[in-house]
Scaffold this active site. Structure first.
Site, PDB file in Angstrom:
ATOM      1  N   HIS A  59       0.842  -1.203   0.000  1.00  0.00           N
ATOM      2  CA  HIS A  59       0.000   0.000   0.000  1.00  0.00           C
ATOM      3  C   HIS A  59       0.878   1.255   0.000  1.00  0.00           C
ATOM      4  O   HIS A  59       0.670   2.169  -0.806  1.00  0.00           O
ATOM      5  CB  HIS A  59      -0.905  -0.033   1.235  1.00  0.00           C
ATOM      6  CG  HIS A  59      -1.743   1.194   1.424  1.00  0.00           C
ATOM      7  ND1 HIS A  59      -3.096   1.203   1.203  1.00  0.00           N
ATOM      8  CD2 HIS A  59      -1.424   2.463   1.814  1.00  0.00           C
ATOM      9  CE1 HIS A  59      -3.573   2.416   1.447  1.00  0.00           C
ATOM     10  NE2 HIS A  59      -2.578   3.192   1.837  1.00  0.00           N
ATOM     11  N   GLU A  60       1.865   1.287   0.906  1.00  0.00           N
ATOM     12  CA  GLU A  60       2.732   2.468   1.002  1.00  0.00           C
ATOM     13  C   GLU A  60       3.621   2.606  -0.231  1.00  0.00           C
ATOM     14  O   GLU A  60       3.916   3.724  -0.667  1.00  0.00           O
ATOM     15  CB  GLU A  60       3.591   2.382   2.264  1.00  0.00           C
ATOM     16  CG  GLU A  60       2.803   2.299   3.566  1.00  0.00           C
ATOM     17  CD  GLU A  60       1.863   3.483   3.774  1.00  0.00           C
ATOM     18  OE1 GLU A  60       2.133   4.562   3.201  1.00  0.00           O
ATOM     19  OE2 GLU A  60       0.874   3.335   4.502  1.00  0.00           O
ATOM     20  N   HIS A  63       1.840   4.544  -2.898  1.00  0.00           N
ATOM     21  CA  HIS A  63       2.011   5.992  -2.756  1.00  0.00           C
ATOM     22  C   HIS A  63       3.394   6.428  -3.230  1.00  0.00           C
ATOM     23  O   HIS A  63       3.535   7.390  -4.002  1.00  0.00           O
ATOM     24  CB  HIS A  63       1.857   6.395  -1.285  1.00  0.00           C
ATOM     25  CG  HIS A  63       0.478   6.247  -0.739  1.00  0.00           C
ATOM     26  ND1 HIS A  63      -0.638   6.767  -1.362  1.00  0.00           N
ATOM     27  CD2 HIS A  63       0.038   5.649   0.399  1.00  0.00           C
ATOM     28  CE1 HIS A  63      -1.705   6.493  -0.630  1.00  0.00           C
ATOM     29  NE2 HIS A  63      -1.329   5.815   0.435  1.00  0.00           N
ATOM     30  N   ASP A 162      -6.053   8.514   3.368  1.00  0.00           N
ATOM     31  CA  ASP A 162      -5.896   8.896   1.968  1.00  0.00           C
ATOM     32  C   ASP A 162      -7.121   9.623   1.433  1.00  0.00           C
ATOM     33  O   ASP A 162      -7.005  10.506   0.584  1.00  0.00           O
ATOM     34  CB  ASP A 162      -5.623   7.646   1.122  1.00  0.00           C
ATOM     35  CG  ASP A 162      -4.357   6.925   1.554  1.00  0.00           C
ATOM     36  OD1 ASP A 162      -3.406   7.613   1.983  1.00  0.00           O
ATOM     37  OD2 ASP A 162      -4.321   5.684   1.485  1.00  0.00           O
TER      38      ASP A 162
END
Length: 374
Positions: A59-60, A63, A162
């Site tokens: 997930h990170e 980004h 987010d």
């Protein structure tokens, strides 16, 4: 991040794990083993947590890698018991870019859900509504459920999730950035109030924790952006301390303590006579006095100073350096000569003065500056 261990690098980005995460895994393994009288069951629970945080890392990375496409580096990614943190060095320059960066993380979880459900036929636990029974669901069913939760929770329109950044980016396409941030933060705080009231009425303490988390995150984001708006186009020279003292490397800590007590200056540049750039901080001074006494030389406790900033340079960028590097002060130079010191205390005082004078900016500040957390 302090108290973290480096696991390695992925796509050139350092990955760290906080020590509390290791305790969490050990506790889950032990709890599972004792509850089921089975070490295998305990190891399965530990493996589930590892898989969960692998999803958080992905997930990170969503980004971070999307931000990289827009020229925004990521300092590092750290795993915590409450999730992951990707520290971007700044917000992308355009609202459309920030929108894509914010969506990239939840999009990774959606892809994981699609692969597990569509390709491998994994299904959600039939007892998904009963949290007590979820622990007994199949391994991959729980991973599927976790990724559904991560995608949905992170898309709530509230900072620091987010969804708050998505909302801010959409508003910033029509409104000044600072105003868009304030509106998005207000919406997030209204949501925090709703979480808190529901948590109180239903006896759900976790919702109270989430409400506090959302409220603090929303306010912190709004304050940081408002600060950048207030400091827009302000040079470093307006906030620097010009009446400052320096120490020699062979001065004693007792002499430094006398200077500290005599004025408002807390950190001192040190001249070592060898061309080095040193600084004696208040914390180092106190440590030296406690361990060696007032006769110890300053050179033994002075540390390398951070790179100086130009007096005519942007104050917003200098404040970002102070926070990113975690240093107490920066030397300010003009034509190679040190002419002042910059600290966050000085910046705070300048903000108060400018607010009193009504010089608070027009809210059109660009989304640049110091380190940002996703």
């Amino acid at each position: 991040m302090s108290w973290s261990w480096k696991l390695g690098r992925v796509a050139g980005i350092p990955i760290y794990v906080h020590w509390t995460f290791v305790i969490l895994i050990a506790w889950l393994v032990a709890a599972g083993a004792m509850a089921n009288q089975s070490l295998a069951r305990g190891l399965e629970q530990g493996g589930f947590v590892l898989a969960l945080f692998a999803c958080v890392v992905l997930h990170e990375l969503g980004h971070a890698l999307t931000a990289r496409r827009f020229g925004v580096p990521t300092t590092d990614i750290t795993l915590l018991p409450i999730g992951g943190v990707a520290r971007l060095q700044r917000i992308p320059d355009k609202p459309g870019q920030e929108l894509l960066v914010a969506l990239a993380g939840p999009a990774v979880n959606v892809v994981i859900v699609a692969v597990l459900a569509g390709v491998f036929g994994v299904r959600l636990p039939s007892t998904a509504a009963d949290t007590g029974q979820i622990l007994h669901a199949g391994f991959w069913s729980k991973i599927l459920l976790v990724n559904v939760f991560l995608a949905a929770f992170n898309m709530l329109p509230a900072f620091p999730m987010d969804g708050g950044r998505v909302l801010r980016a959409l508003l910033a396409m029509k409104l000044p950035y600072a105003r868009a941030t304030r509106m998005a933060a207000s919406i997030g705080q209204l949501m925090a109030i709703a979480f808190g009231l529901f948590g109180l009425s239903s006896g759900a303490p976790m919702l109270l924790f989430i409400a506090l988390f959302v409220w603090i995150g929303a306010e912190a984001e709004a304050v940081q952006v408002a600060e950048r708006a207030a400091l827009k186009d302000v040079p470093v020279g307006e906030a620097m301390l010009t009446n400052f003292l320096t120490l020699r490397a062979d001065d004693t800590l007792g002499h430094a303590a006398d200077l500290l007590l005599a004025g408002a200056q807390q950190d001192f540049p040190v001249e070592d006579g060898e061309g080095g750039d040193l600084v004696l901080t208040r914390a180092s001074l106190m440590s030296g006095l406690a361990s060696r006494g007032p006769e110890a030389p300053v050179r033994e406790f002075a540390a390398a100073a951070a790179a100086p900033v130009e007096a005519d340079g942007p104050l917003v960028a200098a404040v970002g350096l102070l926070r990113e590097q975690g240093v107490p002060c920066l030397r300010v130079t003009r034509q190679g000569r040190v002419v002042g010191l910059l600290t966050l205390e000085n910046v705070g005082e300048l903000l108060m003065v400018r607010e009193a004078l009504g010089k608070v900016g027009d809210g059109s500040v660009a989304p640049a500056g110091g380190e940002r957390v996703y």
